[in-house]
Design a protein around this motif. Structure first.
Motif, PDB file in Angstrom:
ATOM      1  N   LYS A 182       0.597  -1.239   0.210  1.00 52.91           N
ATOM      2  CA  LYS A 182       0.303  -0.031  -0.310  1.00 52.91           C
ATOM      3  C   LYS A 182       0.680   1.588  -0.107  1.00 52.91           C
ATOM      4  CE  LYS A 182      -3.917   1.932   2.365  1.00 52.91           C
ATOM      5  NZ  LYS A 182      -3.713   3.367   3.141  1.00 52.91           N
TER       6      LYS A 182
ATOM      7  N   GLU B 288       0.906   3.805  -3.096  1.00 50.22           N
ATOM      8  CA  GLU B 288       0.957   5.860  -2.890  1.00 50.22           C
ATOM      9  C   GLU B 288       2.102   6.055  -2.957  1.00 50.22           C
ATOM     10  OE1 GLU B 288      -0.026   5.390   1.465  1.00 50.22           O
ATOM     11  OE2 GLU B 288      -1.858   4.936   1.664  1.00 50.22           O
TER      12      GLU B 288
ATOM     13  N   LYS C 196       1.523   9.128  -6.392  1.00 47.05           N
ATOM     14  CA  LYS C 196       2.510  10.356  -6.276  1.00 47.05           C
ATOM     15  C   LYS C 196       3.221  11.259  -7.128  1.00 47.05           C
ATOM     16  CE  LYS C 196       4.297  11.011  -2.662  1.00 47.05           C
ATOM     17  NZ  LYS C 196       4.841  11.241  -1.400  1.00 47.05           N
TER      18      LYS C 196
END
Length: 499
Positions: A429, A433, A437
């Protein structure tokens, strides 16, 4: 007490620093001079005649007459050179062929000429001298230095010596370093990489090692064998080891593991060598990027990576590059490579002076769904996700999973851990992320439910090493691609997976 060698290194380093500043501070003039010299020297070669070099006066003329080529496209000329013909790509015959294992072309024969050879040797030397000039640290020159490299045994092909680049360079070690250098010639000639590393461990254990150099993944194997043999951290085995020199891959994914193996931080110098030329080296400890070698018989062109596969992508020189843009680097050299795509992508971190980082390979990306994910992004995501944790990664590669058994497609990360995370899905996870980004295309695909978040497949200890051994590419300058646009690599080692 300071030795004579250590004392003499400092004024020599200062002189080299001043010489480098002269061309680094006049980048455009330096590159124009290199360009004009290359064209002038090669006008009467077969390639020069075929491409009307006599009519080339500037970069615009060059673009019109000389298309971008990779090795496959240049191969008809290279084959003539390999067959022993003269004045094909460069005047006369090359002095060496650096034999490399291409990912798409099988073996490649990269010419090295008497004009191009010095830069392969001087750039590495200059990197160390720039470090001495900046830090004032020259004590390490009295200790032993190890360079993990290929065999120096060369073969002859139609009057030209043939071998691995690192083996060729081994013949050019300055006399003042010969006594300090390890491994011995005999050990360096061992072909089997594991046997070679074992012999290097035996040879180096009793010595005062101060510099260790090589591709991180193979230095890691050496460090692990040292630790297994002694039960100590590498920094305790070699108390004066304080400089690690590396090239070939990004060091950041290895840094945490190396600091753990060594037991302390050591200074490092990054190099950017290739068989086609020595392109850059780290010139400052606290600056990001490596100084682009503008005065080494190499003329550089750049194409924005996201435009590279367009019909007529725009070719620019250093004059027009921008910081933070991902470029494919194109080179023309005094070894007879012309508008040649080496396959690397770079980003500029500075234009005063010109410094670059290697961001990946133009062929090593994932865009199975239009996401354009590159090597730099996956390495940054892994670094960010494992920062301030006990997780240590030995090696990893990423591939698309286009046809999962259930659910949406996803990126599959094959990771070999030294220290495993408590929870794989939490780490996955965090990585996902970070990737979202960095890459807006990937973000949109996740949010638009075209892709599901990435998944980690754990690889057994030594899984990557065993895979490289199984394909005959263990050691030397061989390395695992960080990512691929297909599953050829990951499907070659199913027995290594842990479900």
């Amino acid at each position: 007490m300071i030795s004579l060698k250590s004392a003499l290194a400092k004024p020599f380093a200062k002189r080299v620093y001043k010489n480098i500043q002269k061309w680094a501070n006049k980048p455009l003039e330096t590159q124009e001079k290199v360009f004009q010299e290359l064209i002038s020297e090669a006008t009467s070669t077969e390639f020069g005649k075929d491409h009307d070099f006599i009519s080339i006066n500037n970069h615009k003329d060059f673009i019109k007459r000389v298309p971008i080529r990779d090795y496959e496209a240049l191969k008809p000329y290279v084959e003539k050179v390999v067959a022993g013909e003269k004045n094909i790509l460069w005047k006369g015959k090359p002095v060496y062929f650096a034999k490399t294992s291409g990912t798409t072309s099988g073996s490649k024969y990269i010419p090295i000429t008497k004009e191009s050879m010095p830069s392969h040797v001087e750039a590495a030397r200059n990197a160390i001298l720039m470090y001495i000039n900046e830090t004032g640290n020259s004590k390490f020159v009295d200790g032993k230095m190890i360079f993990l490299q290929g065999s120096p045994i060369l073969k002859e092909q139609n009057g030209v010596q043939l071998g691995r680049l690192s083996g060729i360079v081994a013949h050019y070690v300055p006399k003042y370093l010969q006594k300090n250098r390890l491994p011995s010639w005999e050990t360096n000639c061992i072909e089997d990489w594991e046997t070679k590393v074992d012999a290097i461990v035996e040879e180096t254990l009793p010595e005062n090692m101060t510099i260790i150099s090589g591709i991180p993944s193979w230095v890691q194997m050496y460090f692990e064998k040292l630790q297994q043999k002694t039960g100590k951290k590498v920094g305790d085995v070699f108390k004066n080891f304080n400089l690690f020199i590396f090239g070939g891959v990004n060091y950041e994914p290895y840094r945490a593991k190396f600091e753990n193996l060594i037991g302390r931080k050591v200074d490092s110098i990054e190099l950017y060598p290739a068989s086609e030329g020595f392109f850059a080296f780290q010139d400052k400890q606290n600056e990001k990027g490596m100084l682009l070698q503008l005065n080494s018989g190499i003329f550089y062109e750049f194409i924005k990576a996201d435009e590279f596969f367009n019909k007529n992508p725009k070719r620019i020189t250093i004059k027009d590059v921008e910081i933070g843009v991902n470029y494919v680097m194109i080179i023309s050299t005094n070894a007879g490579l012309w508008a040649y795509n080496i396959g690397d992508t770079v980003e500029f971190t500075s234009t005063k002076p010109y410094r670059v980082i290697v961001s990946g390979r133009i062929k090593h990306f994932i865009s199975a769904f239009g996401e354009h994910v590159i090597g730099k992004e996956v390495e940054e995501a892994m670094k960010e996700a494992t920062l301030n944790t006990n997780v240590r990664v030995s090696e990893f590669t990423v591939a698309p999973q286009i046809n999962p058994k259930e659910g949406l497609p996803y990126h599959e990360w094959f990771v070999e851990f030294e220290n495993e995370p408590e929870n794989l899905s939490v780490l996955a996870k965090k990585i996902d992320e970070s990737l979202q980004k960095q890459n807006s295309y990937y973000f949109d695909l996740i949010k638009g439910h075209v892709l599901q978040p990435l998944k980690i497949t754990q690889v057994k200890k030594k899984g990557f090493e065993n895979y490289m051994k199984s394909i005959g590419k263990l050691g030397g300058q061989n390395k695992i691609p960080r990512l691929s646009n297909d599953r050829k690599i990951v499907e070659s080692f199913p027995q290594e997976k842990i479900s």
